[in-house]
Design a protein around this motif. Structure first.
Motif, PDB file in Angstrom:
ATOM      1  N   ASP A  24      -9.870  -8.683 -11.730  1.00 10.55           N
ATOM      2  CA  ASP A  24      -9.410  -6.924 -11.265  1.00 10.55           C
ATOM      3  C   ASP A  24      -9.572  -6.411 -12.673  1.00 10.55           C
ATOM      4  O   ASP A  24      -9.284  -4.979 -12.533  1.00 10.55           O
ATOM      5  CB  ASP A  24      -8.091  -7.276 -10.763  1.00 10.55           C
ATOM      6  CG  ASP A  24      -7.711  -6.031  -9.998  1.00 10.55           C
ATOM      7  OD1 ASP A  24      -8.579  -5.682  -9.156  1.00 10.55           O
ATOM      8  OD2 ASP A  24      -6.770  -5.433 -10.290  1.00 10.55           O
TER       9      ASP A  24
ATOM     10  N   ARG B 208      -3.378  -6.086  -6.301  1.00 13.46           N
ATOM     11  CA  ARG B 208      -4.171  -5.415  -7.332  1.00 13.46           C
ATOM     12  C   ARG B 208      -3.483  -4.434  -7.913  1.00 13.46           C
ATOM     13  O   ARG B 208      -3.563  -4.014  -9.140  1.00 13.46           O
ATOM     14  CB  ARG B 208      -5.566  -5.129  -6.886  1.00 13.46           C
ATOM     15  CG  ARG B 208      -6.451  -6.260  -6.305  1.00 13.46           C
ATOM     16  CD  ARG B 208      -8.093  -5.792  -6.270  1.00 13.46           C
ATOM     17  NE  ARG B 208      -8.179  -4.856  -5.119  1.00 13.46           N
ATOM     18  CZ  ARG B 208      -8.332  -5.047  -4.006  1.00 13.46           C
ATOM     19  NH1 ARG B 208      -8.494  -6.364  -3.659  1.00 13.46           N
ATOM     20  NH2 ARG B 208      -8.429  -4.165  -3.088  1.00 13.46           N
ATOM     21  N   SER B 209      -2.964  -3.462  -7.063  1.00  9.44           N
ATOM     22  CA  SER B 209      -2.002  -2.627  -7.627  1.00  9.44           C
ATOM     23  C   SER B 209      -1.043  -2.873  -8.660  1.00  9.44           C
ATOM     24  O   SER B 209      -0.620  -2.254  -9.519  1.00  9.44           O
ATOM     25  CB  SER B 209      -1.612  -1.472  -6.478  1.00  9.44           C
ATOM     26  OG  SER B 209      -0.813  -0.523  -6.974  1.00  9.44           O
TER      27      SER B 209
ATOM     28  N   ILE C 271      -0.825  -5.755 -10.134  1.00  9.86           N
ATOM     29  CA  ILE C 271      -1.241  -6.272 -11.393  1.00  9.86           C
ATOM     30  C   ILE C 271      -1.419  -5.220 -12.182  1.00  9.86           C
ATOM     31  O   ILE C 271      -1.046  -5.230 -13.672  1.00  9.86           O
ATOM     32  CB  ILE C 271      -2.643  -7.288 -11.256  1.00  9.86           C
ATOM     33  CG1 ILE C 271      -2.262  -8.420 -10.285  1.00  9.86           C
ATOM     34  CG2 ILE C 271      -3.212  -7.243 -12.258  1.00  9.86           C
ATOM     35  CD1 ILE C 271      -3.590  -9.329 -10.093  1.00  9.86           C
ATOM     36  N   ARG C 272      -2.139  -4.163 -11.948  1.00  9.71           N
ATOM     37  CA  ARG C 272      -2.539  -3.240 -12.789  1.00  9.71           C
ATOM     38  C   ARG C 272      -1.345  -2.148 -13.076  1.00  9.71           C
ATOM     39  O   ARG C 272      -1.257  -1.927 -14.355  1.00  9.71           O
ATOM     40  CB  ARG C 272      -3.544  -2.126 -12.092  1.00  9.71           C
ATOM     41  CG  ARG C 272      -5.095  -2.746 -12.261  1.00  9.71           C
ATOM     42  CD  ARG C 272      -5.787  -1.919 -11.119  1.00  9.71           C
ATOM     43  NE  ARG C 272      -7.093  -2.535 -11.064  1.00  9.71           N
ATOM     44  CZ  ARG C 272      -8.315  -2.264 -10.355  1.00  9.71           C
ATOM     45  NH1 ARG C 272      -8.107  -1.168  -9.791  1.00  9.71           N
ATOM     46  NH2 ARG C 272      -9.405  -2.902 -10.316  1.00  9.71           N
TER      47      ARG C 272
ATOM     48  N   ARG D 242      -7.732   3.597 -11.002  1.00 15.16           N
ATOM     49  CA  ARG D 242      -8.204   2.499 -10.230  1.00 15.16           C
ATOM     50  C   ARG D 242      -6.787   1.650  -9.462  1.00 15.16           C
ATOM     51  O   ARG D 242      -7.267   0.695  -8.785  1.00 15.16           O
ATOM     52  CB  ARG D 242      -8.741   1.325 -10.919  1.00 15.16           C
ATOM     53  CG  ARG D 242     -10.063   1.802 -11.617  1.00 15.16           C
ATOM     54  CD  ARG D 242     -11.212   2.260 -10.792  1.00 15.16           C
ATOM     55  NE  ARG D 242     -11.558   1.070 -10.100  1.00 15.16           N
ATOM     56  CZ  ARG D 242     -12.618   0.581 -10.362  1.00 15.16           C
ATOM     57  NH1 ARG D 242     -13.245   0.489 -11.571  1.00 15.16           N
ATOM     58  NH2 ARG D 242     -12.937  -0.699  -9.667  1.00 15.16           N
ATOM     59  N   THR D 243      -5.704   2.392  -9.544  1.00 15.27           N
ATOM     60  CA  THR D 243      -4.659   1.665  -9.045  1.00 15.27           C
ATOM     61  C   THR D 243      -4.442   2.155  -7.407  1.00 15.27           C
ATOM     62  O   THR D 243      -4.959   3.375  -7.305  1.00 15.27           O
ATOM     63  CB  THR D 243      -3.089   2.016  -9.711  1.00 15.27           C
ATOM     64  OG1 THR D 243      -3.057   3.207  -9.734  1.00 15.27           O
ATOM     65  CG2 THR D 243      -3.057   1.062 -11.194  1.00 15.27           C
TER      66      THR D 243
ATOM     67  N   TYR E  96       0.295  -4.159 -15.810  1.00 15.22           N
ATOM     68  CA  TYR E  96      -0.582  -4.276 -17.304  1.00 15.22           C
ATOM     69  C   TYR E  96      -0.395  -2.914 -17.627  1.00 15.22           C
ATOM     70  O   TYR E  96      -0.213  -3.007 -19.057  1.00 15.22           O
ATOM     71  CB  TYR E  96      -2.139  -4.192 -16.574  1.00 15.22           C
ATOM     72  CG  TYR E  96      -3.247  -4.660 -17.711  1.00 15.22           C
ATOM     73  CD1 TYR E  96      -3.131  -6.202 -18.138  1.00 15.22           C
ATOM     74  CD2 TYR E  96      -3.870  -3.746 -18.320  1.00 15.22           C
ATOM     75  CE1 TYR E  96      -3.977  -6.251 -19.108  1.00 15.22           C
ATOM     76  CE2 TYR E  96      -4.732  -3.938 -19.334  1.00 15.22           C
ATOM     77  CZ  TYR E  96      -4.728  -5.301 -19.859  1.00 15.22           C
ATOM     78  OH  TYR E  96      -5.587  -5.473 -20.768  1.00 15.22           O
TER      79      TYR E  96
ATOM     80  N   GLU F 224      -4.205  -7.534  -0.284  1.00 13.31           N
ATOM     81  CA  GLU F 224      -5.061  -7.546  -1.517  1.00 13.31           C
ATOM     82  C   GLU F 224      -4.852  -6.264  -2.487  1.00 13.31           C
ATOM     83  O   GLU F 224      -4.832  -6.503  -3.729  1.00 13.31           O
ATOM     84  CB  GLU F 224      -6.300  -7.854  -1.055  1.00 13.31           C
ATOM     85  CG  GLU F 224      -6.581  -9.415  -0.505  1.00 13.31           C
ATOM     86  CD  GLU F 224      -8.001  -9.527  -0.352  1.00 13.31           C
ATOM     87  OE1 GLU F 224      -8.852  -8.661  -0.188  1.00 13.31           O
ATOM     88  OE2 GLU F 224      -8.225 -10.605   0.194  1.00 13.31           O
ATOM     89  N   ALA F 225      -4.954  -5.079  -1.852  1.00 13.37           N
ATOM     90  CA  ALA F 225      -5.054  -3.887  -2.408  1.00 13.37           C
ATOM     91  C   ALA F 225      -3.472  -3.722  -3.269  1.00 13.37           C
ATOM     92  O   ALA F 225      -3.345  -3.292  -4.218  1.00 13.37           O
ATOM     93  CB  ALA F 225      -5.093  -2.680  -1.659  1.00 13.37           C
TER      94      ALA F 225
END
Length: 256
Positions: free
Chosen positions: A175, A100-101, A103-104, A255-256, A107, A96-97
């Motif tokens: 996120d 999320r990383s 995705i960011r 936050r990554t 982004y 999951e981490a």
């Protein structure tokens, strides 16, 4: 065989042995047998009782050892299962981490691409002479400058639409929603490019009809985008694009 069942069996044997001895001791003498035969029977019964006691003790010890081993095995399996579940949970959290990383990171790349497109366009427009930065701003746009201006606005339009999409994602994706002020920073960048495009939409028909009727000095947003105002001021490139971009990078990267 279960420990409880084994206890029942051993207890039954013990009771059977006691009953047999009782019969030999108290009932056999009344049968009229010779005394030596009675003594032999009693001694045999005693030996049998001792044997049964030994078997009972051995069986009990064996049962206890077996129960202990079974309990240890069950405890070990339980601990292994707990460790397996903890390991699975850790792997899930790790995945999951990573997600999320990713995705960011993606982004940030998209934000950076939109910013760099706008920055490159600003520089190219300056190189084409569409700026007041070097005190050489044109009074009337040349045909080449008009064509270049239109092509540049196509790129600005794409960058503005991408920033708008990024703003919507910042307001909706779980996120990204938790990142404070992210949507406002993107809105600042998107609206700034939107103002440049709005001016283009107003000016372009005039350029198409009569290029000489449009004064470069009257193109306020273009002047802010490429001229001296681009280096500072409430409507300049620095304040409306560069600064928000840097804040977004710092906000998301932390936050990554």
């Amino acid at each position: 065989m279960k420990f409880k069942t084994l206890v029942y069996i051993l207890g039954g044997l013990l009771m059977l042995a006691v009953a047999g001895i009782f019969m030999l001791v108290f009932l056999v003498p009344d049968t009229g047998l010779p005394q030596y035969k009675i003594n032999i029977a009693v001694e045999a019964a005693k030996s049998l009782f001792q044997l049964i006691v030994v078997v009972l003790i051995g069986g009990t010890v064996t049962a206890l050892i077996k129960a202990f081993e079974t309990s240890n095995k069950e405890n070990k399996e339980s601990e292994e299962e707990k460790r397996r579940l903890i390991r699975l949970e850790d792997e899930k959290l790790h995945e999951e981490a990573k997600f999320r990383s990713a995705i960011r990171s993606d982004y940030l790349k998209r934000v950076g691409t939109s910013y760099r497109v706008a920055k490159a366009v600003s520089r190219d427009l300056r190189a084409a002479g569409l700026t007041n930065k070097f005190n050489l701003s044109p009074t009337i746009l040349s045909e080449y400058q008009v064509t270049f201006y239109r092509e540049s606005m196509t790129q600005i339009n794409e960058a503005q639409l991408e920033l708008e999409a990024l703003k919507i994602e910042a307001m909706s994706l779980p996120d990204l929603v938790e990142l404070p002020n992210l949507d406002n920073l993107l809105r600042s960048m998107e609206q700034y490019l939107g103002k440049i495009l709005k001016e283009y939409q107003e000016v372009n028909p005039k350029l198409e009809h009569n290029r000489d009727s449009v004064s470069f000095e009257k193109m306020k947003r273009l002047n802010e985008f490429t001229g001296s105002a681009s280096e500072g001021g409430s409507e300049g490139f620095e304040d409306c694009l560069a600064t928000p971009h840097d804040k977004i990078i710092q906000l998301v990267a932390n936050r990554t």
